[in-house]
Design a protein around this motif. Structure first.
Motif, PDB file in Angstrom:
ATOM      1  N   ILE A 137       0.863  -1.187   0.000  1.00 30.93           N
ATOM      2  CA  ILE A 137       0.000   0.000   0.000  1.00 30.93           C
ATOM      3  C   ILE A 137       0.895   1.230   0.000  1.00 30.93           C
ATOM      4  CG2 ILE A 137      -1.797   1.261   1.226  1.00 30.93           C
ATOM      5  CD1 ILE A 137      -2.659  -1.399   2.477  1.00 30.93           C
ATOM      6  N   LEU A 138       0.818   2.014  -1.048  1.00 31.83           N
ATOM      7  CA  LEU A 138       1.589   3.246  -1.155  1.00 31.83           C
ATOM      8  C   LEU A 138       0.694   4.418  -0.713  1.00 31.83           C
ATOM      9  CD1 LEU A 138       3.292   2.645  -4.628  1.00 31.83           C
ATOM     10  CD2 LEU A 138       4.222   2.183  -2.350  1.00 31.83           C
ATOM     11  N   GLU A 139       1.253   5.237   0.129  1.00 32.81           N
ATOM     12  CA  GLU A 139       0.465   6.332   0.679  1.00 32.81           C
ATOM     13  C   GLU A 139       1.241   7.639   0.598  1.00 32.81           C
ATOM     14  OE1 GLU A 139      -2.267   4.295   4.134  1.00 32.81           O
ATOM     15  OE2 GLU A 139      -0.234   4.939   4.688  1.00 32.81           O
ATOM     16  N   ASN A 140       0.441   8.720   0.473  1.00 31.21           N
ATOM     17  CA  ASN A 140       0.986  10.060   0.689  1.00 31.21           C
ATOM     18  C   ASN A 140      -0.062  10.838   1.493  1.00 31.21           C
ATOM     19  OD1 ASN A 140      -1.006  10.815  -1.132  1.00 31.21           O
ATOM     20  ND2 ASN A 140       0.424  10.952  -2.872  1.00 31.21           N
ATOM     21  N   ILE A 141       0.066  12.170   1.544  1.00 30.08           N
ATOM     22  CA  ILE A 141      -0.829  12.945   2.396  1.00 30.08           C
ATOM     23  C   ILE A 141      -2.265  12.875   1.884  1.00 30.08           C
ATOM     24  CG2 ILE A 141      -1.355  15.274   3.236  1.00 30.08           C
ATOM     25  CD1 ILE A 141       1.605  15.867   3.093  1.00 30.08           C
ATOM     26  N   ASP A 142      -2.381  12.810   0.554  1.00 28.13           N
ATOM     27  CA  ASP A 142      -3.720  12.905  -0.020  1.00 28.13           C
ATOM     28  C   ASP A 142      -4.390  11.569  -0.289  1.00 28.13           C
ATOM     29  OD1 ASP A 142      -3.532  15.689  -0.042  1.00 28.13           O
ATOM     30  OD2 ASP A 142      -2.422  15.633  -1.956  1.00 28.13           O
ATOM     31  N   GLN A 143      -3.594  10.539  -0.570  1.00 26.76           N
ATOM     32  CA  GLN A 143      -4.221   9.302  -0.999  1.00 26.76           C
ATOM     33  C   GLN A 143      -3.342   8.087  -0.690  1.00 26.76           C
ATOM     34  OE1 GLN A 143      -4.627   9.275  -5.268  1.00 26.76           O
ATOM     35  NE2 GLN A 143      -2.519   9.949  -5.603  1.00 26.76           N
ATOM     36  N   SER A 144      -3.937   6.930  -0.878  1.00 23.94           N
ATOM     37  CA  SER A 144      -3.211   5.660  -0.763  1.00 23.94           C
ATOM     38  C   SER A 144      -3.641   4.748  -1.899  1.00 23.94           C
ATOM     39  CB  SER A 144      -3.478   4.998   0.588  1.00 23.94           C
ATOM     40  OG  SER A 144      -4.837   4.617   0.693  1.00 23.94           O
ATOM     41  N   GLU A 145      -2.764   3.856  -2.282  1.00 23.61           N
ATOM     42  CA  GLU A 145      -3.058   2.996  -3.434  1.00 23.61           C
ATOM     43  C   GLU A 145      -2.285   1.677  -3.317  1.00 23.61           C
ATOM     44  OE1 GLU A 145      -2.901   3.232  -8.312  1.00 23.61           O
ATOM     45  OE2 GLU A 145      -2.646   5.026  -7.080  1.00 23.61           O
ATOM     46  N   HIS A 146      -2.926   0.604  -3.815  1.00 20.16           N
ATOM     47  CA  HIS A 146      -2.261  -0.699  -3.839  1.00 20.16           C
ATOM     48  C   HIS A 146      -1.372  -0.794  -5.071  1.00 20.16           C
ATOM     49  CE1 HIS A 146      -5.330  -1.665  -0.888  1.00 20.16           C
ATOM     50  NE2 HIS A 146      -4.687  -2.821  -0.632  1.00 20.16           N
ATOM     51  N   ALA A 147      -0.183  -1.248  -4.876  1.00 20.72           N
ATOM     52  CA  ALA A 147       0.749  -1.479  -5.988  1.00 20.72           C
ATOM     53  C   ALA A 147       1.310  -2.897  -5.865  1.00 20.72           C
ATOM     54  CB  ALA A 147       1.872  -0.461  -5.972  1.00 20.72           C
TER      55      ALA A 147
END
Length: 451
Positions: A137-147
């Motif tokens: 799970i990649l995350e930053n301040i605004d969003q997260s996403e599965h890679a």
């Protein structure tokens, strides 16, 4: 029974063949399998290291997943590399390593929970790979996403390493095979030396050069050495007691027999014959007990001198018959027993052959695994129904004036005492009677054959 007679050298050869043709190939196969398994395990560890390196370099921004143009893992930067890396968002590839530029297949999507790695063997376009898949799970301040990170390693690379390892292993197996064969040969020679020394000592006792086994032997042979020496000592003491007792018996019988022979009773022909018969039987039995087969294993009597001596005497005794004697006997042939007993055996049989023959007596000796002595004549032969009774004491088939009918019985007793066989049959060449004596010193059975 047959297996127990297999020579030690043959047994050692079986063991060596088993080691070289069975044990070493099994060892080769097992080491190869273990090495390949270690390569697979090392591949998994390597791909995991590459995976964590990629995760550390990935940058997740508003534009998506961003990777540096050159990553830290050199293998993924080469076009001709055998290791590839890819990043997927769902089913869409978002990044390829330089090494994966020419890949023309889409890796299978193996579903696994986020953070759980999947390592397995796969095949794409008839090429085998080892694939490591990890969903993060990649995350930053605004969003997260599965890679999904996928790393591939061609199995060919492992096989090339295996081929080099197998060639090296084969070379070492050859070296090991030669070393094992040499060590087993040295070990056999070393282990067999005590047995060879024991055999030499026993032969020295057989020839009369030694009286006891005196050599130093391993623990396993100490009991055999002690038992053999105890047997020799016991035999010697028993022999001395026999000699003393027989000497006393001979002395005790001598005077009464002399009195009877000088008495008026001896004037009777039948009584004189019976006294002579008693005298012959006593002398023979005393001689047998004193020097008989109880000590035979310590004596080797060469046969040719005995036969030559007997034939020389018989040619003089039966000069009028002008007998033709033929003998086939080697200088090396020997009788495992007392010389006196051998002369008794051959003397009786050759004397009977001379009495029965018309003009010819043949003597043949063969010695291989057993000793065979054959005496045949060209006389009338022995009827088949009378062959067994011929060996009964007091039975005579001739009409000669001399003799008491104990000769063949003496032969039969001596043959039995030496664990031999006596066969009476028709002579094939001379058409008379043939007497065959056979001695197998490894066979303890006592038997008679009447053929």
């Amino acid at each position: 029974m047959v297996a127990s007679q297999i020579p030690l050298k043959v047994r050692q050869g079986f063991i060596l063949v088993f080691v070289l043709l069975v044990a070493l190939p099994i060892l080769f196969f097992s080491i190869g399998k273990a090495y390949y398994a270690s390569l697979v395990e090392a591949t998994e560890k390597t791909l995991e290291a590459h995976l964590y390196s990629l995760i550390s370099e990935v940058d997740f921004t508003e534009r998506g997943i961003v990777m540096p143009s050159t990553i830290l893992t050199p293998e993924l930067n080469r076009l001709n590399s055998d290791t590839y890396a890819m990043i997927y968002r769902g089913d869409l590839p978002v990044w390829y390593s330089e090494s994966a530029t020419n890949i023309n297949f889409i890796p299978d999507n193996f579903e696994a929970p986020a953070g759980s790695a999947d390592f397995r063997r796969v095949e794409y376009n008839n090429t085998v790979y080892w694939q490591l898949t990890l969903t993060v799970i990649l995350e930053n301040i605004d969003q997260s996403e599965h890679a999904r990170f996928i790393l591939l390693k061609r199995n060919d690379a492992l096989l090339r390493l295996m081929d080099g390892f197998k060639q090296t292993l084969v070379n070492w197996m050859y070296v090991m095979g030669v070393a094992i064969a040499a060590l087993m040969a040295i070990g056999f020679v070393w282990s067999a030396r005590p047995l060879q020394r024991l055999d030499k000592e026993i032969k020295a006792i057989e020839s009369g050069d030694n009286q006891q086994i005196k050599g130093l032997y391993p623990v396993e042979l100490q009991t055999i050495k002690a038992d053999l020496n105890l047997l020799l000592e016991s035999q010697q003491r028993q022999k001395e007691r026999y000699r003393a007792s027989l000497s006393d018996l001979a002395h005790a019988l001598k005077t009464p027999l002399a009195v009877l022979k000088s008495s008026p009773l001896a004037n009777d022909a039948d009584a004189q014959e019976q006294l002579d018969r008693i005298n012959v039987m006593i002398e023979h039995q005393l001689k047998r007990a004193a020097t008989g087969a109880s000590d035979t294993w310590k004596k080797q009597t060469h046969i040719k001198p005995v036969i030559d001596s007997i034939l020389s005497a018989m040619s003089k005794v039966y000069r009028d018959k002008d007998i033709i004697f033929t003998s086939e006997v080697s200088e090396k042939d020997y009788f495992l027993g007392d010389k006196t007993d051998l002369m008794e055996l051959l003397g009786n049989l050759i004397d009977n052959a001379c009495k029965a023959c018309r003009s010819q007596v043949d003597i043949k000796v063969k010695q291989n695994k057993k000793l065979s002595l054959s005496i045949s004549d060209d006389g009338p032969g022995v009827p088949e129904h009378k062959r067994e009774s011929l060996l009964t004491r007091g039975t005579r088939l001739d009409t000669y004036e001399s003799g008491h009918g104990v000769g063949m019985a003496i032969v039969s007793d001596l043959v039995n005492s030496y664990n031999g066989t006596l066969t009476i049959k028709d002579a094939e060449k001379l058409a008379g009677a043939e007497f065959i004596l056979e001695f197998n010193y490894h066979d303890k059975k006592i038997k008679h054959q009447y053929s």
